[in-house]
Design a protein around this motif. Structure first.
Motif, PDB file in Angstrom:
ATOM      1  N   ALA A   2       0.830  -1.205   0.000  1.00 50.20           N
ATOM      2  CA  ALA A   2       0.000   0.000   0.000  1.00 50.20           C
ATOM      3  C   ALA A   2       0.866   1.257   0.000  1.00 50.20           C
ATOM      4  CB  ALA A   2      -0.940  -0.008   1.196  1.00 50.20           C
ATOM      5  N   LEU A   3       1.940   1.262   0.777  1.00 51.21           N
ATOM      6  CA  LEU A   3       2.833   2.416   0.826  1.00 51.21           C
ATOM      7  C   LEU A   3       3.475   2.676  -0.534  1.00 51.21           C
ATOM      8  CD1 LEU A   3       4.139   4.626   2.493  1.00 51.21           C
ATOM      9  CD2 LEU A   3       5.887   2.990   3.174  1.00 51.21           C
ATOM     10  N   LYS A   4       3.896   1.617  -1.203  1.00 52.90           N
ATOM     11  CA  LYS A   4       4.506   1.763  -2.532  1.00 52.90           C
ATOM     12  C   LYS A   4       3.494   2.326  -3.536  1.00 52.90           C
ATOM     13  CE  LYS A   4       7.669  -0.547  -5.576  1.00 52.90           C
ATOM     14  NZ  LYS A   4       8.559  -1.679  -5.732  1.00 52.90           N
ATOM     15  N   LEU A   5       2.257   1.832  -3.479  1.00 53.14           N
ATOM     16  CA  LEU A   5       1.210   2.344  -4.371  1.00 53.14           C
ATOM     17  C   LEU A   5       0.917   3.817  -4.101  1.00 53.14           C
ATOM     18  CD1 LEU A   5      -1.213  -0.698  -4.411  1.00 53.14           C
ATOM     19  CD2 LEU A   5       0.118   0.173  -6.340  1.00 53.14           C
ATOM     20  N   MET A   6       0.896   4.196  -2.835  1.00 54.32           N
ATOM     21  CA  MET A   6       0.650   5.607  -2.494  1.00 54.32           C
ATOM     22  C   MET A   6       1.772   6.506  -3.011  1.00 54.32           C
ATOM     23  SD  MET A   6      -1.237   5.663   1.227  1.00 54.32           S
ATOM     24  CE  MET A   6      -0.104   4.636   2.111  1.00 54.32           C
ATOM     25  N   LYS A   7       3.017   6.037  -2.904  1.00 54.39           N
ATOM     26  CA  LYS A   7       4.150   6.819  -3.413  1.00 54.39           C
ATOM     27  C   LYS A   7       4.064   6.985  -4.928  1.00 54.39           C
ATOM     28  CE  LYS A   7       7.510   5.835   0.192  1.00 54.39           C
ATOM     29  NZ  LYS A   7       8.788   5.182   0.547  1.00 54.39           N
ATOM     30  N   LEU A   8       3.725   5.905  -5.635  1.00 52.92           N
ATOM     31  CA  LEU A   8       3.583   5.989  -7.094  1.00 52.92           C
ATOM     32  C   LEU A   8       2.437   6.926  -7.482  1.00 52.92           C
ATOM     33  CD1 LEU A   8       4.125   2.250  -8.056  1.00 52.92           C
ATOM     34  CD2 LEU A   8       5.619   4.182  -8.641  1.00 52.92           C
ATOM     35  N   ALA A   9       1.338   6.851  -6.752  1.00 51.19           N
ATOM     36  CA  ALA A   9       0.192   7.716  -7.034  1.00 51.19           C
ATOM     37  C   ALA A   9       0.574   9.181  -6.879  1.00 51.19           C
ATOM     38  CB  ALA A   9      -0.961   7.366  -6.109  1.00 51.19           C
ATOM     39  N   LYS A  10       1.309   9.488  -5.824  1.00 54.25           N
ATOM     40  CA  LYS A  10       1.724  10.879  -5.593  1.00 54.25           C
ATOM     41  C   LYS A  10       2.727  11.341  -6.647  1.00 54.25           C
ATOM     42  CE  LYS A  10       3.334  14.000  -2.057  1.00 54.25           C
ATOM     43  NZ  LYS A  10       3.690  14.179  -0.650  1.00 54.25           N
ATOM     44  N   LYS A  11       3.699  10.500  -6.950  1.00 56.28           N
ATOM     45  CA  LYS A  11       4.750  10.857  -7.903  1.00 56.28           C
ATOM     46  C   LYS A  11       4.205  11.120  -9.300  1.00 56.28           C
ATOM     47  CE  LYS A  11       9.146   9.222  -9.779  1.00 56.28           C
ATOM     48  NZ  LYS A  11      10.167   8.160  -9.728  1.00 56.28           N
ATOM     49  N   PHE A  12       3.244  10.284  -9.752  1.00 51.74           N
ATOM     50  CA  PHE A  12       2.733  10.390 -11.115  1.00 51.74           C
ATOM     51  C   PHE A  12       1.313  10.955 -11.193  1.00 51.74           C
ATOM     52  CE2 PHE A  12       5.938   6.971 -11.312  1.00 51.74           C
ATOM     53  CZ  PHE A  12       6.776   7.518 -12.273  1.00 51.74           C
ATOM     54  N   SER A  13       0.795  11.501 -10.084  1.00 51.32           N
ATOM     55  CA  SER A  13      -0.572  12.060 -10.029  1.00 51.32           C
ATOM     56  C   SER A  13      -1.608  11.054 -10.528  1.00 51.32           C
ATOM     57  CB  SER A  13      -0.661  13.357 -10.832  1.00 51.32           C
ATOM     58  OG  SER A  13       0.186  14.319 -10.279  1.00 51.32           O
ATOM     59  N   LEU A  14      -1.583   9.866  -9.950  1.00 51.20           N
ATOM     60  CA  LEU A  14      -2.482   8.794 -10.349  1.00 51.20           C
ATOM     61  C   LEU A  14      -3.528   8.521  -9.275  1.00 51.20           C
ATOM     62  CD1 LEU A  14       0.198   6.186 -11.505  1.00 51.20           C
ATOM     63  CD2 LEU A  14      -1.230   7.611 -12.977  1.00 51.20           C
ATOM     64  N   ALA A  15      -4.644   8.000  -9.702  1.00 54.84           N
ATOM     65  CA  ALA A  15      -5.632   7.455  -8.774  1.00 54.84           C
ATOM     66  C   ALA A  15      -5.385   5.953  -8.704  1.00 54.84           C
ATOM     67  CB  ALA A  15      -7.045   7.730  -9.268  1.00 54.84           C
ATOM     68  N   VAL A  16      -5.345   5.419  -7.509  1.00 58.76           N
ATOM     69  CA  VAL A  16      -5.122   3.990  -7.310  1.00 58.76           C
ATOM     70  C   VAL A  16      -6.371   3.401  -6.679  1.00 58.76           C
ATOM     71  CG1 VAL A  16      -3.736   2.259  -6.110  1.00 58.76           C
ATOM     72  CG2 VAL A  16      -2.638   4.298  -7.044  1.00 58.76           C
ATOM     73  N   VAL A  17      -6.867   2.324  -7.252  1.00 58.62           N
ATOM     74  CA  VAL A  17      -8.047   1.642  -6.717  1.00 58.62           C
ATOM     75  C   VAL A  17      -7.594   0.325  -6.103  1.00 58.62           C
ATOM     76  CG1 VAL A  17     -10.281   0.609  -7.262  1.00 58.62           C
ATOM     77  CG2 VAL A  17      -9.538   2.693  -8.446  1.00 58.62           C
ATOM     78  N   LEU A  18      -7.856   0.168  -4.822  1.00 62.89           N
ATOM     79  CA  LEU A  18      -7.521  -1.064  -4.109  1.00 62.89           C
ATOM     80  C   LEU A  18      -8.808  -1.776  -3.749  1.00 62.89           C
ATOM     81  CD1 LEU A  18      -4.927   0.471  -1.637  1.00 62.89           C
ATOM     82  CD2 LEU A  18      -4.453  -0.704  -3.777  1.00 62.89           C
ATOM     83  N   LEU A  19      -8.824  -3.083  -3.851  1.00 65.62           N
ATOM     84  CA  LEU A  19     -10.011  -3.869  -3.535  1.00 65.62           C
ATOM     85  C   LEU A  19      -9.725  -4.768  -2.338  1.00 65.62           C
ATOM     86  CD1 LEU A  19     -10.993  -4.957  -7.138  1.00 65.62           C
ATOM     87  CD2 LEU A  19     -11.855  -3.029  -5.841  1.00 65.62           C
ATOM     88  N   ASN A  20     -10.740  -4.953  -1.521  1.00 64.42           N
ATOM     89  CA  ASN A  20     -10.642  -5.851  -0.384  1.00 64.42           C
ATOM     90  C   ASN A  20     -11.955  -6.610  -0.286  1.00 64.42           C
ATOM     91  OD1 ASN A  20      -9.953  -7.187   1.937  1.00 64.42           O
ATOM     92  ND2 ASN A  20      -9.696  -5.364   3.186  1.00 64.42           N
ATOM     93  N   GLN A  21     -11.928  -7.887  -0.547  1.00 61.03           N
ATOM     94  CA  GLN A  21     -13.138  -8.694  -0.488  1.00 61.03           C
ATOM     95  C   GLN A  21     -13.619  -8.861   0.946  1.00 61.03           C
ATOM     96  OE1 GLN A  21     -11.618 -12.169  -2.761  1.00 61.03           O
ATOM     97  NE2 GLN A  21     -13.715 -12.187  -3.502  1.00 61.03           N
ATOM     98  N   VAL A  22     -14.905  -9.137   1.067  1.00 59.06           N
ATOM     99  CA  VAL A  22     -15.478  -9.482   2.357  1.00 59.06           C
ATOM    100  C   VAL A  22     -15.687 -10.990   2.369  1.00 59.06           C
ATOM    101  CG1 VAL A  22     -17.456  -9.173   3.893  1.00 59.06           C
ATOM    102  CG2 VAL A  22     -16.607  -7.249   2.561  1.00 59.06           C
ATOM    103  N   THR A  23     -15.328 -11.616   3.453  1.00 56.73           N
ATOM    104  CA  THR A  23     -15.488 -13.059   3.599  1.00 56.73           C
ATOM    105  C   THR A  23     -16.156 -13.339   4.941  1.00 56.73           C
ATOM    106  OG1 THR A  23     -14.306 -15.174   3.502  1.00 56.73           O
ATOM    107  CG2 THR A  23     -13.191 -13.369   4.638  1.00 56.73           C
TER     108      THR A  23
END
Length: 95
Positions: A2-23
């Motif tokens: 998650a931290l790596k994705l947040m850094k990439l999103a900030k660096k390249f001005s991207l929106a990142v969509v993360l999914l978490n299933q419910v079980t």
């Protein structure tokens, strides 16, 4: 991850969509809903949107946001993407 994705999103001005299933997990004599990737994964996001059904309609519920209040809105999936639901624009409180 998650931290790596947040850094990439900030660096390249991207929106990142993360999914978490419910079980379901068996706890204290009953089955209960649980996040498949655990609570820590859900706390790493800035905005949290929960997608759910209410009868025959799909809803998106803003559960966590630094700039928006909690709210629900119905939507439909079309060949052109996500659209406002044509049957209703009223807000529905999630149970």
């Amino acid at each position: 991850m998650a931290l790596k994705l947040m850094k990439l999103a900030k660096k390249f001005s991207l929106a990142v969509v993360l999914l978490n299933q419910v079980t379901t997990k068996y706890t204290e004599g009953s089955f209960q809903l649980a996040l498949a990737l655990g609570d820590s994964w859900s706390h790493s996001c800035t905005n949290r949107v929960i997608l759910y059904w209410n009868g025959d309609e799909r809803y998106a519920y803003i559960d966590k946001s630094p700039s928006l209040p909690s709210a629900s809105a119905s939507y439909t999936v079309t060949s052109r993407g996500l659209r406002n639901s044509s049957s209703s624009s009223k807000r529905v409180k999630m149970m």
